[in-house]
Design an enzyme around this catalytic site. Structure first.
Site, PDB file in Angstrom:
ATOM      1  N   ARG A   1     -21.307  11.760  19.555  1.00 35.81           N
ATOM      2  CA  ARG A   1     -20.801  10.384  19.636  1.00 35.81           C
ATOM      3  C   ARG A   1     -21.168   9.671  18.342  1.00 35.81           C
ATOM      4  O   ARG A   1     -21.868  10.209  17.494  1.00 35.81           O
ATOM      5  CB  ARG A   1     -21.271   9.640  20.892  1.00 35.81           C
ATOM      6  CG  ARG A   1     -22.613   9.971  21.437  1.00 35.81           C
ATOM      7  CD  ARG A   1     -23.772   9.585  20.594  1.00 35.81           C
ATOM      8  NE  ARG A   1     -23.724   8.197  20.168  1.00 35.81           N
ATOM      9  CZ  ARG A   1     -24.330   7.704  19.127  1.00 35.81           C
ATOM     10  NH1 ARG A   1     -25.057   8.487  18.338  1.00 35.81           N
ATOM     11  NH2 ARG A   1     -24.247   6.431  18.802  1.00 35.81           N
TER      12      ARG A   1
ATOM     13  N   GLN B   1     -28.270   4.521  23.971  1.00 38.60           N
ATOM     14  CA  GLN B   1     -28.277   5.187  22.656  1.00 38.60           C
ATOM     15  C   GLN B   1     -29.420   4.674  21.777  1.00 38.60           C
ATOM     16  O   GLN B   1     -29.957   5.420  20.955  1.00 38.60           O
ATOM     17  CB  GLN B   1     -26.945   4.958  21.931  1.00 38.60           C
ATOM     18  CG  GLN B   1     -25.769   5.689  22.528  1.00 38.60           C
ATOM     19  CD  GLN B   1     -25.021   4.839  23.535  1.00 38.60           C
ATOM     20  OE1 GLN B   1     -25.592   3.972  24.182  1.00 38.60           O
ATOM     21  NE2 GLN B   1     -23.736   5.085  23.678  1.00 38.60           N
TER      22      GLN B   1
ATOM     23  N   ASP C   1     -17.199   0.746  15.282  1.00 40.06           N
ATOM     24  CA  ASP C   1     -16.218   1.758  15.699  1.00 40.06           C
ATOM     25  C   ASP C   1     -14.838   1.470  15.149  1.00 40.06           C
ATOM     26  O   ASP C   1     -14.016   2.365  14.984  1.00 40.06           O
ATOM     27  CB  ASP C   1     -16.181   1.877  17.216  1.00 40.06           C
ATOM     28  CG  ASP C   1     -17.403   2.641  17.689  1.00 40.06           C
ATOM     29  OD1 ASP C   1     -18.479   2.018  17.763  1.00 40.06           O
ATOM     30  OD2 ASP C   1     -17.291   3.858  17.899  1.00 40.06           O
TER      31      ASP C   1
ATOM     32  N   ASN D   1     -17.899  -2.718  18.149  1.00 44.52           N
ATOM     33  CA  ASN D   1     -19.055  -1.806  18.149  1.00 44.52           C
ATOM     34  C   ASN D   1     -19.578  -1.754  19.587  1.00 44.52           C
ATOM     35  O   ASN D   1     -19.042  -2.424  20.489  1.00 44.52           O
ATOM     36  CB  ASN D   1     -20.131  -2.298  17.165  1.00 44.52           C
ATOM     37  CG  ASN D   1     -21.222  -1.254  16.955  1.00 44.52           C
ATOM     38  OD1 ASN D   1     -20.932  -0.079  16.717  1.00 44.52           O
ATOM     39  ND2 ASN D   1     -22.476  -1.653  17.048  1.00 44.52           N
TER      40      ASN D   1
HETATM   41  O1  MRU Z   1     -20.260   5.160  22.499  1.00 45.86           O
HETATM   42  P1  MRU Z   1     -20.887   5.597  21.225  1.00 45.86           P
HETATM   43  O2  MRU Z   1     -22.291   6.059  21.371  1.00 45.86           O
HETATM   44  O3  MRU Z   1     -20.023   6.590  20.475  1.00 45.86           O
HETATM   45  O4  MRU Z   1     -20.928   4.261  20.343  1.00 45.86           O
HETATM   46  C1  MRU Z   1     -21.440   4.342  19.051  1.00 45.86           C
HETATM   47  C2  MRU Z   1     -21.499   3.057  18.346  1.00 45.86           C
HETATM   48  O5  MRU Z   1     -21.139   2.029  18.858  1.00 45.86           O
HETATM   49  C3  MRU Z   1     -21.955   3.098  16.907  1.00 45.86           C
HETATM   50  O6  MRU Z   1     -22.608   1.917  16.558  1.00 45.86           O
HETATM   51  C4  MRU Z   1     -20.742   3.280  15.999  1.00 45.86           C
HETATM   52  O7  MRU Z   1     -19.954   4.361  16.409  1.00 45.86           O
HETATM   53  C5  MRU Z   1     -21.137   3.482  14.585  1.00 45.86           C
HETATM   54  S1  MRU Z   1     -21.928   5.038  14.274  1.00 45.86           S
HETATM   55  C6  MRU Z   1     -22.244   5.103  12.609  1.00 45.86           C
END
Ligand code: MRU
Length: 361
Positions: free
Chosen positions: A53, A203, A244, A254
């Site tokens: 992810r 996360q 994102d 994000n």
């Molecule tokens: O759902 P996830 O864990 O994929 O979400 C990740 C995020 O929101 C991160 O902050 C984003 O992808 C940037 S990673 C450099």
């Protein structure tokens, strides 16, 4: 700096064994287990279930995935090969909707396919392999550049708050929001980092504290609802987050909860920086309202991490958006590999892409 964290490989292509190798991030921090994914369905599931992810890591995985998806093709003319490519691309693109890197990487692979259409199928396959490796290599270079630009904004002993994981585990290496922290750590900046736990999938707690602690960074885990307190206490001088998808006007999607942090930072007069590789900036999306926000299984909110449900399972409605949008007006700067965009972003992001084109990308 203890470099153990950089020995972890978030995503690797094992070409000899036709596998994408990832760390199963759902098991962290308790177990470091690598998965060798050879089936398209397993690659799709790994992205969907967040085993891999973070926007850049999703893009890298998709690049390798689409290459492996057509590597075994028996097609002997371009049209048949391109049709197979299209089907694999469409399938992988359906794994998650918000992180634009997934589509960016798949489009880059398709551009490579088209640019090589006069070659033999074997040569096209090789060109796709090289392109997929370049997506990862470019991500690593990008993160180091973001790290330098980000560090130029920071003083030693700064308190930094971050949300979710935009670290080495979310990228090819070094992370985006963590890159300035890692570079600062190497140069004796002695940062004090506050990591939001980041409900519902944790996360921040499971991944960000794991990586930063391994690198010897001073990191404090807080629940999401403690961000205001640490800011009010004067312990935070800057917020660094990943993204994102950044829209053309600077609105930024994000991890859910980021927009609240942006509003708090604005209220307390703390600069709020978005670390954004240009691969995450979508100039075809006008504003945050045009960004498709992923809705996930409600069980993540009340059940997934608990031995027993933490809410009555009947008579209660659940809402589980995976991302939110921080309004551009709360963002102090968007740190890219081609410099720092400042408001008004509609103008400054165009200038970033101009610099990118001038650099030959
Ligand atoms: O759902 P996830 O864990 O994929 O979400 C990740 C995020 O929101 C991160 O902050 C984003 O992808 C940037 S990673 C450099």
């Amino acid at each position: 700096m203890d470099k153990k964290v950089f020995e972890l490989e978030t995503v690797v292509l094992d070409d000899a064994n036709n596998a994408v190798v990832i760390i199963d991030q759902t098991l962290l921090p308790n177990e470091v287990k690598y998965l060798h994914l050879t089936e398209q369905a397993d690659i799709w599931e790994a992205i969907y279930e967040l085993r891999v992810r973070g926007a850049p890591a999703i893009g890298i995985t998709a690049g390798y995935g689409v290459y492996l998806g057509v590597k075994g093709s028996q097609a002997n003319d371009f049209a048949a090969f391109a049709a197979e490519f299209g089907a694999v691309k469409k399938y992988l693109a359906s794994a998650r909707p918000t992180a634009v890197n997934l589509f960016w990487a798949l489009d880059k692979m398709e551009a490579c396919l088209q640019a090589n259409q006069d070659k033999s199928v074997a040569e096209i396959k090789e060109a796709l392999r090289v392109q997929s490796e370049e997506i990862k290599a470019e991500d690593i270079r990008t993160n180091l550049a973001i790290g330098e630009y980000g560090l130029s904004l920071l003083q030693p002993d700064t308190g930094i708050l971050t949300h979710c994981n935009a670290g080495t585990l979310a990228t090819g290496k070094y992370g985006t929001a963590t890159a300035p922290i890692y570079l600062g750590q190497e140069r004796g900046y002695n940062f004090k980092v506050f990591a939001d736990e980041t409900r519902p999938l944790l996360q921040g707690a499971r991944l960000t504290t794991f990586e930063l602690a391994q690198a010897g960074v001073d990191v404090t885990l807080i629940c999401d609802n403690m961000a205001s307190t640490v800011m009010r206490n004067g312990w935070v001088q800057a917020v660094f987050v990943g993204c994102d998808r950044v829209a053309a006007n600077g609105d930024t999607a994000n991890k859910i909860g980021t927009s609240g942090v942006a509003i708090l930072a604005h209220t307390y007069g703390i600069p709020f920086y978005v670390c954004a590789p240009t691969s995450t900036i979508d100039m075809n999306t006008a504003t945050g309202w045009d960004i498709h926000i992923e809705q996930r299984n409600p069980e993540e909110v009340y059940k997934k991490w608990y031995t027993q449900p933490m809410a009555p399972e009947t008579g209660v409605k659940f809402f589980n958006p995976a991302f939110d949008v921080s309004d551009a007006r709360f963002i102090t700067g968007i740190i890219t590999e081609f410099g720092i965009a400042r408001p008004p972003f509609t103008q400054s992001l165009k200038e970033i892409f101009k610099k990118k084109a001038e650099a030959g990308y």
